[in-house]
Motif scaffolding. Structure first.
Motif, PDB file in Angstrom:
ATOM      1  N   THR A 262     -28.630 -32.319 -15.740  1.00 36.34           N
ATOM      2  CA  THR A 262     -29.379 -33.579 -15.834  1.00 36.34           C
ATOM      3  C   THR A 262     -29.009 -34.364 -17.086  1.00 36.34           C
ATOM      4  OG1 THR A 262     -31.225 -32.522 -17.001  1.00 36.34           O
ATOM      5  CG2 THR A 262     -31.302 -32.534 -14.592  1.00 36.34           C
ATOM      6  N   THR A 263     -28.418 -33.705 -18.077  1.00 38.09           N
ATOM      7  CA  THR A 263     -28.074 -34.383 -19.324  1.00 38.09           C
ATOM      8  C   THR A 263     -26.642 -34.894 -19.337  1.00 38.09           C
ATOM      9  OG1 THR A 263     -27.377 -32.308 -20.380  1.00 38.09           O
ATOM     10  CG2 THR A 263     -29.698 -32.925 -20.581  1.00 38.09           C
ATOM     11  N   LYS A 264     -25.860 -34.591 -18.282  1.00 36.97           N
ATOM     12  CA  LYS A 264     -24.485 -35.088 -18.130  1.00 36.97           C
ATOM     13  C   LYS A 264     -23.558 -34.637 -19.252  1.00 36.97           C
ATOM     14  CE  LYS A 264     -25.514 -37.375 -14.402  1.00 36.97           C
ATOM     15  NZ  LYS A 264     -25.065 -36.863 -13.092  1.00 36.97           N
ATOM     16  N   VAL A 265     -23.833 -33.482 -19.848  1.00 31.66           N
ATOM     17  CA  VAL A 265     -22.952 -32.968 -20.905  1.00 31.66           C
ATOM     18  C   VAL A 265     -21.938 -32.008 -20.292  1.00 31.66           C
ATOM     19  CG1 VAL A 265     -24.718 -33.178 -22.684  1.00 31.66           C
ATOM     20  CG2 VAL A 265     -24.493 -31.019 -21.430  1.00 31.66           C
ATOM     21  N   ASN A 266     -20.866 -31.744 -21.017  1.00 33.40           N
ATOM     22  CA  ASN A 266     -19.910 -30.739 -20.592  1.00 33.40           C
ATOM     23  C   ASN A 266     -20.512 -29.353 -20.831  1.00 33.40           C
ATOM     24  OD1 ASN A 266     -17.990 -32.635 -19.810  1.00 33.40           O
ATOM     25  ND2 ASN A 266     -17.129 -32.750 -21.865  1.00 33.40           N
ATOM     26  N   ILE A 267     -20.368 -28.486 -19.871  1.00 38.04           N
ATOM     27  CA  ILE A 267     -21.046 -27.188 -19.906  1.00 38.04           C
ATOM     28  C   ILE A 267     -20.038 -26.082 -20.211  1.00 38.04           C
ATOM     29  CG2 ILE A 267     -22.380 -25.518 -18.572  1.00 38.04           C
ATOM     30  CD1 ILE A 267     -23.480 -27.933 -16.972  1.00 38.04           C
ATOM     31  N   LEU A 268     -20.317 -25.334 -21.268  1.00 35.68           N
ATOM     32  CA  LEU A 268     -19.476 -24.219 -21.683  1.00 35.68           C
ATOM     33  C   LEU A 268     -20.313 -22.952 -21.696  1.00 35.68           C
ATOM     34  CD1 LEU A 268     -16.724 -23.237 -22.915  1.00 35.68           C
ATOM     35  CD2 LEU A 268     -17.692 -23.763 -25.159  1.00 35.68           C
TER      36      LEU A 268
ATOM     37  N   ASP B  24     -42.503 -38.826 -25.045  1.00 34.30           N
ATOM     38  CA  ASP B  24     -43.151 -37.574 -24.656  1.00 34.30           C
ATOM     39  C   ASP B  24     -42.167 -36.431 -24.455  1.00 34.30           C
ATOM     40  OD1 ASP B  24     -45.614 -38.786 -24.720  1.00 34.30           O
ATOM     41  OD2 ASP B  24     -45.620 -39.294 -22.584  1.00 34.30           O
ATOM     42  N   ASP B  25     -40.873 -36.742 -24.436  1.00 36.17           N
ATOM     43  CA  ASP B  25     -39.863 -35.715 -24.188  1.00 36.17           C
ATOM     44  C   ASP B  25     -39.825 -34.727 -25.361  1.00 36.17           C
ATOM     45  OD1 ASP B  25     -37.706 -34.179 -23.527  1.00 36.17           O
ATOM     46  OD2 ASP B  25     -36.222 -35.791 -23.630  1.00 36.17           O
ATOM     47  N   PRO B  26     -40.081 -33.440 -25.136  1.00 37.31           N
ATOM     48  CA  PRO B  26     -40.083 -32.477 -26.244  1.00 37.31           C
ATOM     49  C   PRO B  26     -38.678 -32.108 -26.728  1.00 37.31           C
ATOM     50  CG  PRO B  26     -40.464 -31.340 -24.173  1.00 37.31           C
ATOM     51  CD  PRO B  26     -40.432 -32.813 -23.856  1.00 37.31           C
ATOM     52  N   GLY B  27     -37.644 -32.528 -25.990  1.00 40.99           N
ATOM     53  CA  GLY B  27     -36.269 -32.223 -26.399  1.00 40.99           C
ATOM     54  C   GLY B  27     -35.757 -30.913 -25.840  1.00 40.99           C
ATOM     55  N   PHE B  28     -36.516 -30.294 -24.945  1.00 41.98           N
ATOM     56  CA  PHE B  28     -36.042 -29.074 -24.291  1.00 41.98           C
ATOM     57  C   PHE B  28     -36.714 -28.927 -22.929  1.00 41.98           C
ATOM     58  CE2 PHE B  28     -39.762 -27.811 -26.742  1.00 41.98           C
ATOM     59  CZ  PHE B  28     -40.486 -27.029 -25.851  1.00 41.98           C
TER      60      PHE B  28
ATOM     61  N   PRO C 224     -23.151 -30.399 -27.374  1.00 33.10           N
ATOM     62  CA  PRO C 224     -24.205 -29.917 -26.490  1.00 33.10           C
ATOM     63  C   PRO C 224     -24.450 -28.427 -26.690  1.00 33.10           C
ATOM     64  CG  PRO C 224     -22.135 -30.121 -25.288  1.00 33.10           C
ATOM     65  CD  PRO C 224     -21.892 -30.688 -26.657  1.00 33.10           C
ATOM     66  N   GLU C 225     -25.567 -27.945 -26.154  1.00 34.29           N
ATOM     67  CA  GLU C 225     -25.855 -26.520 -26.192  1.00 34.29           C
ATOM     68  C   GLU C 225     -24.782 -25.765 -25.414  1.00 34.29           C
ATOM     69  OE1 GLU C 225     -29.573 -23.447 -25.680  1.00 34.29           O
ATOM     70  OE2 GLU C 225     -29.710 -25.391 -24.677  1.00 34.29           O
ATOM     71  N   VAL C 226     -24.405 -24.599 -25.917  1.00 32.64           N
ATOM     72  CA  VAL C 226     -23.441 -23.723 -25.250  1.00 32.64           C
ATOM     73  C   VAL C 226     -24.192 -22.475 -24.790  1.00 32.64           C
ATOM     74  CG1 VAL C 226     -21.352 -22.323 -25.548  1.00 32.64           C
ATOM     75  CG2 VAL C 226     -21.500 -24.606 -26.582  1.00 32.64           C
ATOM     76  N   ILE C 227     -23.911 -22.046 -23.570  1.00 38.39           N
ATOM     77  CA  ILE C 227     -24.615 -20.899 -22.992  1.00 38.39           C
ATOM     78  C   ILE C 227     -23.881 -19.613 -23.368  1.00 38.39           C
ATOM     79  CG2 ILE C 227     -25.448 -19.828 -20.868  1.00 38.39           C
ATOM     80  CD1 ILE C 227     -25.220 -22.659 -19.572  1.00 38.39           C
ATOM     81  N   TYR C 228     -24.591 -18.696 -24.003  1.00 41.23           N
ATOM     82  CA  TYR C 228     -24.058 -17.371 -24.305  1.00 41.23           C
ATOM     83  C   TYR C 228     -24.385 -16.472 -23.118  1.00 41.23           C
ATOM     84  CZ  TYR C 228     -23.332 -12.952 -26.835  1.00 41.23           C
ATOM     85  OH  TYR C 228     -22.902 -11.707 -27.224  1.00 41.23           O
TER      86      TYR C 228
ATOM     87  N   ASP D  26     -32.007 -26.669 -24.704  1.00 40.75           N
ATOM     88  CA  ASP D  26     -32.045 -27.714 -25.728  1.00 40.75           C
ATOM     89  C   ASP D  26     -31.320 -28.959 -25.209  1.00 40.75           C
ATOM     90  OD1 ASP D  26     -31.963 -29.295 -27.979  1.00 40.75           O
ATOM     91  OD2 ASP D  26     -31.332 -27.696 -29.331  1.00 40.75           O
ATOM     92  N   THR D  27     -32.082 -29.935 -24.713  1.00 37.05           N
ATOM     93  CA  THR D  27     -31.488 -31.150 -24.154  1.00 37.05           C
ATOM     94  C   THR D  27     -31.193 -32.200 -25.218  1.00 37.05           C
ATOM     95  OG1 THR D  27     -33.716 -32.019 -23.715  1.00 37.05           O
ATOM     96  CG2 THR D  27     -32.622 -30.813 -21.931  1.00 37.05           C
ATOM     97  N   ASP D  28     -31.611 -31.936 -26.447  1.00 37.64           N
ATOM     98  CA  ASP D  28     -31.461 -32.918 -27.529  1.00 37.64           C
ATOM     99  C   ASP D  28     -30.347 -32.554 -28.506  1.00 37.64           C
ATOM    100  OD1 ASP D  28     -32.482 -35.305 -28.852  1.00 37.64           O
ATOM    101  OD2 ASP D  28     -33.197 -33.976 -30.436  1.00 37.64           O
ATOM    102  N   ARG D  29     -29.662 -31.424 -28.253  1.00 35.71           N
ATOM    103  CA  ARG D  29     -28.733 -30.919 -29.264  1.00 35.71           C
ATOM    104  C   ARG D  29     -27.536 -31.840 -29.494  1.00 35.71           C
ATOM    105  NH1 ARG D  29     -27.194 -24.635 -29.420  1.00 35.71           N
ATOM    106  NH2 ARG D  29     -29.473 -24.648 -29.210  1.00 35.71           N
ATOM    107  N   GLN D  30     -27.004 -32.437 -28.426  1.00 33.19           N
ATOM    108  CA  GLN D  30     -25.840 -33.303 -28.620  1.00 33.19           C
ATOM    109  C   GLN D  30     -26.183 -34.496 -29.500  1.00 33.19           C
ATOM    110  OE1 GLN D  30     -23.020 -33.535 -25.643  1.00 33.19           O
ATOM    111  NE2 GLN D  30     -22.179 -35.492 -26.217  1.00 33.19           N
ATOM    112  N   ARG D  31     -27.378 -35.062 -29.317  1.00 31.91           N
ATOM    113  CA  ARG D  31     -27.776 -36.186 -30.165  1.00 31.91           C
ATOM    114  C   ARG D  31     -27.902 -35.751 -31.624  1.00 31.91           C
ATOM    115  NH1 ARG D  31     -31.807 -37.877 -32.876  1.00 31.91           N
ATOM    116  NH2 ARG D  31     -33.112 -36.124 -32.222  1.00 31.91           N
ATOM    117  N   ARG D  32     -28.471 -34.544 -31.853  1.00 33.56           N
ATOM    118  CA  ARG D  32     -28.700 -34.081 -33.219  1.00 33.56           C
ATOM    119  C   ARG D  32     -27.416 -33.648 -33.909  1.00 33.56           C
ATOM    120  NH1 ARG D  32     -32.015 -30.471 -30.781  1.00 33.56           N
ATOM    121  NH2 ARG D  32     -30.928 -28.764 -31.861  1.00 33.56           N
TER     122      ARG D  32
END
Length: 252
Positions: free
Chosen positions: A73-79, A28-32, A51-55, A41-47
């Motif tokens: 919540t996704t435990k990715v590195n945040i840039l 059911d997770d829409p990926g965002f 991971p998503e980068v914040i502008y 976009d919580t699915d970007r690292q998998r795709r």
């Protein structure tokens, strides 16, 4: 969900490694995550592997903080790129674990340790005025685990400075060349190395440089082969692309 991911999910359920409810939640997770003002976009690292980068430019500090909270919540590195000092101060109050580099206007939260790459990326600038864009490129590449060599202020007006650091540049797997004014450095470097060159025009220069258009056109029309060009002042795009190229050989 892709067929191979669906098969893996069903196998986990069949092997009792995943409950039916947990599997349904993934289906059911829409990926965002919808924050109204942003869809994270919580699915970007998998795709894509990244991971998503914040502008940060054009976003308020409160919006940046909200997006960071969702990404945690996704435990990715945040840039976060293009963040003013004023916005950074507000974000740091909410998340003191983040670091801010005012020379690049970049924020980073390294939640997950990355193994440094064996191969290097060289970031080369024509002048000191190009350092902001250069550091954005270098810090972006480093945020994704790349080892970066910095070769600054080696423009064509004093080309002997470039030759003195040529061994460092040739040792890299990918070379990012950053230049304003007439942007000639990318063509020079492209004729001296056997590695991919990513050229970044900057908006540095007097009136007839047209905010980086002169450098952009020079780089696009380079007679040296193997040069690709990103947008004006786009250090992030260059660092991202260089990382992708570097990991192609790293993972062999």
């Amino acid at each position: 969900m892709a067929k191979n991911n669906m098969a893996a999910l069903l196998k986990q359920v069949a092997d009792h490694q995943l409950s039916v409810d947990a599997a349904m939640a993934q289906l059911d997770d829409p990926g965002f995550m919808d924050l109204d003002y942003a869809k994270v976009d919580t699915d970007r690292q998998r795709r894509t592997g990244y991971p998503e980068v914040i502008y940060g430019e054009g976003k308020t500090a409160e919006q940046i903080i909200g997006i960071i909270q969702a990404m945690l919540t996704t435990k990715v590195n945040i840039l976060v790129t293009r963040v003013s000092q004023q916005k950074a101060d507000q974000v740091l109050q909410a998340y003191p674990d983040m670091t801010y580099r005012d020379d690049a206007q970049v924020m980073l939260w390294q939640q997950t340790a990355l193994t440094p790459t064996t191969h290097k990326i060289a970031v080369v600038t024509a002048g000191t005025s190009d350092l902001k864009v250069a550091e954005e490129a270098a810090l972006t590449a480093e945020a994704f685990g790349n080892v970066v060599s910095r070769v600054y202020d080696v423009g064509v007006a004093g080309i002997h400075r470039l030759f003195a650091r040529l061994d460092v540049i040739r040792d890299a797997q990918v070379v990012i060349v950053i230049a304003g004014m007439e942007g000639a450095l990318a063509s020079v470097v492209g004729g001296l190395v056997d590695k991919p060159v990513i050229a970044v025009p900057t908006s540095v220069g007097y009136g007839s440089s047209f905010g980086g258009m002169s450098a952009l056109l020079t780089m696009l029309n380079s007679c040296a082969s193997g040069i690709t060009v990103v947008n004006i002042d786009n250090g992030f795009g260059a660092g991202y692309s260089a990382s992708q190229i570097n990991y192609l050989t790293e993972n062999k």
